[in-house]
Design an enzyme around this catalytic site. Structure first.
Site, PDB file in Angstrom:
ATOM      1  N   CYS A 173      13.076  49.875  35.103  1.00  0.00           N
ATOM      2  CA  CYS A 173      12.518  48.280  34.989  1.00  0.00           C
ATOM      3  C   CYS A 173      12.476  47.610  34.024  1.00  0.00           C
ATOM      4  CB  CYS A 173      11.648  48.895  35.968  1.00  0.00           C
ATOM      5  SG  CYS A 173      10.341  50.210  35.362  1.00  0.00           S
ATOM      6  N   HIS A 203       4.230  38.932  27.197  1.00  0.00           N
ATOM      7  CA  HIS A 203       4.146  38.905  28.606  1.00  0.00           C
ATOM      8  C   HIS A 203       4.557  37.111  28.735  1.00  0.00           C
ATOM      9  CE1 HIS A 203       0.203  36.387  30.932  1.00  0.00           C
ATOM     10  NE2 HIS A 203       0.363  37.653  31.522  1.00  0.00           N
TER      11      HIS A 203
HETATM   12  C1  PEP Z   1       8.793  49.399  30.404  1.00  0.00           C
HETATM   13  O1  PEP Z   1       7.765  49.333  29.135  1.00  0.00           O
HETATM   14  O2  PEP Z   1       9.518  48.934  30.359  1.00  0.00           O
HETATM   15  C2  PEP Z   1       7.967  48.657  31.650  1.00  0.00           C
HETATM   16  C3  PEP Z   1       8.646  47.440  32.113  1.00  0.00           C
HETATM   17  O3  PEP Z   1       6.605  48.655  31.774  1.00  0.00           O
HETATM   18  P1  PEP Z   1       5.789  47.300  31.206  1.00  0.00           P
HETATM   19  O4  PEP Z   1       6.631  46.163  30.099  1.00  0.00           O
HETATM   20  O5  PEP Z   1       4.541  46.430  32.000  1.00  0.00           O
HETATM   21  O6  PEP Z   1       5.166  48.374  30.296  1.00  0.00           O
END
Ligand code: PEP
Ligand code: MG
Length: 755
Positions: free
Chosen positions: A707, A399
């Site tokens: 992403c 985070h």
């Molecule tokens: C991922 O898991 O790569 C993602 C983009 O989602 P998060 O980081 O929110 O779990």
């Protein structure tokens, strides 16, 4: 009675005098040497706004939406002015000055505010730390009103609304305390500040304490064994300057220390002994180690302030580490044995502020460096104010890393012992690229988060593979759009929800479903507006239960051994369709409002069953799944291996969430710094899963994207473009580099095809 003297303050008065004064009162009644003081009580503030008839006007003025920054600024100014301009009723005026007169003739006093709230007298409030020093005479009445006015600063209003405090229940008390014209002063830790060992650490310098607290002087340092009384360690520093009160102006000024006193030891053995004994009494009285400000005037010891030491780790305290020898405070040229992973590039300098609890967030001022075990969504407002962030835990997809990157705030994560090794208030410089933390300030460490990412030339490299940007907090939208990206490849909506401070269930219970829907609509819309008509791929809620547990209503969350493998993403949504439905209604509303650039992405799906269930709920919520663009994240090996079947469900796109795909493929917890060196998104097994998925999607005319954090790394970008990915979504600060890298790879592919 408008005022209460410290002698008369008891525990029950907490609500009317606030925590600061109550603590001084307690110290006084325990027989500790506290300079005389009285408190203009919270009731007095109440009777001021009531007797003068400004009460209704005041609360009307601040009845605004604090997210609207123009309205916030206007309300804060108007409310403060109203208080400053309203004359003090004669009776109060007399009483305050009468009490002041009892301290002596024109005695300089310190005037400090202390906010309280009904039922929550101990709540700490951001922004109400107004302090005026060396106040004398009639000026005192103005300063009391200034303190009252500080209840309505922008920050304080924003904070209270965020925390859900009704304005009407918040009060403010003002402490008026005789200043001690100290001959010598300093700070004392009644136990070792990181190990909790029974040693008293004392810092001392000539003159007023501000010189020590502000770091203007390197003080003497003494370590005294509490059990034996032996001075274990003593460093007599060269104290070039001191802070004293100017006789003429009454202001605090910096003076040179006379040559013969510069290298003289500040404290005598008798004084050290007295401090040690007093330190022990204070700790015994409070039952926890304390950080104490003290002063000696005319051979009398005074205690100015005492607060619990928050830097002692529970582990150390429990194991009773008793080395005690280490000096408590590092001077600027000492090495700090702290380093971690660079999470957000950039150098930042500022005062380290160690945060153990969310209610300490008001400690973070503009330009400070947050030092915490880990950050949480509630910390975002403080993270915005901060110049930098250091966390003990977490990797580059934690985070702290994700949010700091978006805010453009340099961050070092996974620094393991930062909260223990760094001192609260110590000046540090961090390097968010190298992951280093150094002692002292670096004047050159400054940057502008929005300008930094704005391309020098407005021309974006033309690429066939679209380059998008990730957004986790709507506030970062402007910065994200300034990159010139082709859209948003991932908008995480959980931050909009977690920042409400309540679990969705609790929020809906208390505020109603419409309010919840509106929160989502507003958050997504602010990003969709910024990018329109470029597409914005908003993801439905995906936060682990350990994050929900920290919110109001969190006690109802399941307690999970491994939240990463638990009740999150689509699993939670499908299990609680009654809540998920409101998220989907928010999307329907956005479409109705004309935001046809919004796309819906489903997190953590494993198979077509998950997708079909979600699709059904979307349709029930009135979303036309034929017309709208929607898709899934590929975050588990199951999703990658089952993509063929998922392709039949009608999805328009699949986006690789490599943060999760990496942890689930390699069995490496993405937030565990102990295995951070094994966390490798370029592992051949992951590339194999990604490569196959892209191929299958191409066959079915389904767009592919990434992403996860790896989409910001050149190596992954090269791999993906070669495999034929449709788009790449990168972090804000990586967009420009990714655009260039994509361009290079595409040109290489073109050249190779004609040669
Ligand atoms: C991922 O898991 O790569 C993602 C983009 O989602 P998060 O980081 O929110 O779990
Ligand atoms: Mg994920």
């Amino acid at each position: 009675m408008a005022v209460l003297w410290l002698d008369d303050i008891r525990g029950d008065d907490l609500e009317t005098v606030g925590g600061k004064a109550a603590s001084l009162g307690e110290m006084t009644s325990a027989g500790l040497p506290v300079p005389p003081a009285f408190v203009v009580t919270a009731d007095t503030y109440r009777s001021f706004i009531e007797a003068t008839g400004i009460e209704d006007e005041l609360f009307e003025l601040v009845d605004i939406e604090t997210e609207d920054s123009a309205a916030l600024a206007e309300a804060a100014d108007a409310a403060q002015e109203l208080i400053r301009e309203t004359p003090m009723p004669e009776e109060l005026h007399e009483e305050i000055l009468g009490a002041y007169g009892e301290l002596g003739d024109d005695v300089p006093v310190a005037v400090r505010s202390s906010a309280t709230a009904e039922d929550l007298p101990d709540a700490s409030f951001a922004g109400q730390q107004e302090t005026f020093l060396n106040v004398t005479g009639e000026e005192l009445v103005d300063k009391v009103r200034e303190c009252w006015a500080s209840l309505f600063t922008q920050r304080a209003l924003y904070y209270r609304q965020e925390q859900g405090f009704a304005e009407e229940v918040v009060d403010i008390a003002v402490v008026v305390q005789q200043m001690v014209d100290a001959d010598k002063s300093g700070v004392m830790f009644t136990s070792h500040p990181s190990t909790g060992a029974p040693v008293v650490t004392i810092e001392a310098a000539w003159g007023l304490g501000e010189a020590v607290v502000s770091g203007a002087v390197t003080p003497d340092n003494y370590v005294v064994d509490r059990n034996t009384g032996d001075v274990q360690d003593k460093t007599v520093a060269e104290k070039k300057v001191m802070h004293v009160r100017d006789e003429e102006s009454g202001e605090t000024v910096e003076r040179e220390v006379p040559a013969d006193k510069q290298s003289e030891q500040v404290l005598s053995d008798a004084e050290l002994e007295e401090l040690r004994e007093t330190g022990e009494m204070i700790e015994e009285y409070y039952g926890t180690p304390q950080d104490v400000e003290w002063a000696i005037y005319d051979d009398e010891l005074y205690l100015l302030q005492s607060r619990p030491i928050t830097t002692i780790s529970e582990e150390a305290a429990e194991s009773g580490v008793a080395d005690g020898g280490a000096a408590a405070v590092q001077s600027d040229d000492e090495e700090i044995p702290v380093s971690g992973l660079g999470a957000t590039p950039g150098r930042a300098s500022g005062e380290a502020k160690i945060i153990y609890d969310l209610d300490q967030l008001d400690k973070i001022g503009e330009g400070d460096i947050i030092v915490a075990e880990m950050t949480t969504p509630d910390m975002v407002p403080a993270m915005k104010r901060a110049a930098g962030i250091v966390t003990d835990e977490g990797g580059t997809t934690s985070h702290a890393a994700i949010v700091s990157r978006e805010l453009g705030v340099p961050a070092v994560v996974g620094a393991e012992t930062a909260t223990q090794q760094l001192e609260d208030g110590q000046y540090i410089t961090i390097d968010g690229e190298k992951g280093s933390v150094e002692a002292g300030a670096d004047e050159t460490a400054d940057h502008d988060a929005v300008e930094e990412v704005r391309p020098d030339t407005p021309v974006t490299p033309m690429t066939a593979t679209r380059v998008k940007v990730n957004v986790s907090i709507p506030n970062a939208a402007e910065r994200a759009a300034a990159t010139g990206a082709d859209g948003v490849g991932l908008l995480r909506i959980e931050h909009m929800i977690l920042s409400l401070g309540k679990t969705p269930e609790r929020y809906i219970e208390e505020n109603g479903k419409e309010a919840y829907i509106d929160q989502i609509v507003d958050g997504v819309r602010s990003v969709a507006d910024e990018f329109y008509p470029r597409p914005v791929r908003a993801r439905t809620l995906d936060a682990p239960t350990d994050e929900f547990r920290q919110l109001e209503g969190g006690e109802d969350e399941p307690e999970e051994h491994n939240p990463m493998l638990g009740y999150r993403g689509i699993r939670r949504s499908l299990d609680r369709p009654e809540v998920f439905k409101y998220e989907l209604e928010a999307f329907r509303k956005l479409y109705e409002m004309g935001y046809d650039n919004v796309e819906i992405m489903l997190p953590l799906v494993n198979d077509s069953e998950d997708v079909l269930q979600a699709k059904q709920l979307m349709e029930e919520a009135g979303i036309d799944t034929e017309k709208r663009s929607w898709g899934v994240m590929v975050e588990t090996p199951a999703a990658a291996l089952g993509i063929e079947e998922m392709a039949e469900t009608g999805i328009d796109f699949a986006s690789f969430g490599t943060n999760d795909l990496t942890q689930y493929t390699l069995a490496v917890d993405r937030n565990n710094e102990n295995v951070a060196d094994r966390y490798d998104a370029m592992h051949p097994s992951i590339l194999e899963l990604i490569g196959q998925t892209i191929e299958t999607c191409r066959e079915h005319d389904i767009e592919t994207s990434i992403c996860g954090q790896a989409g910001s790394e050149n190596e992954m970008v090269r791999f993906l473009v070669n495999e034929g990915v449709t788009s790449i979504s990168a972090n804000i600060d990586a967009v420009r580099d990714v655009q260039h890298e994509v361009k290079r790879v595409e040109q290489r592919l073109l050249l190779d095809s004609v040669r």
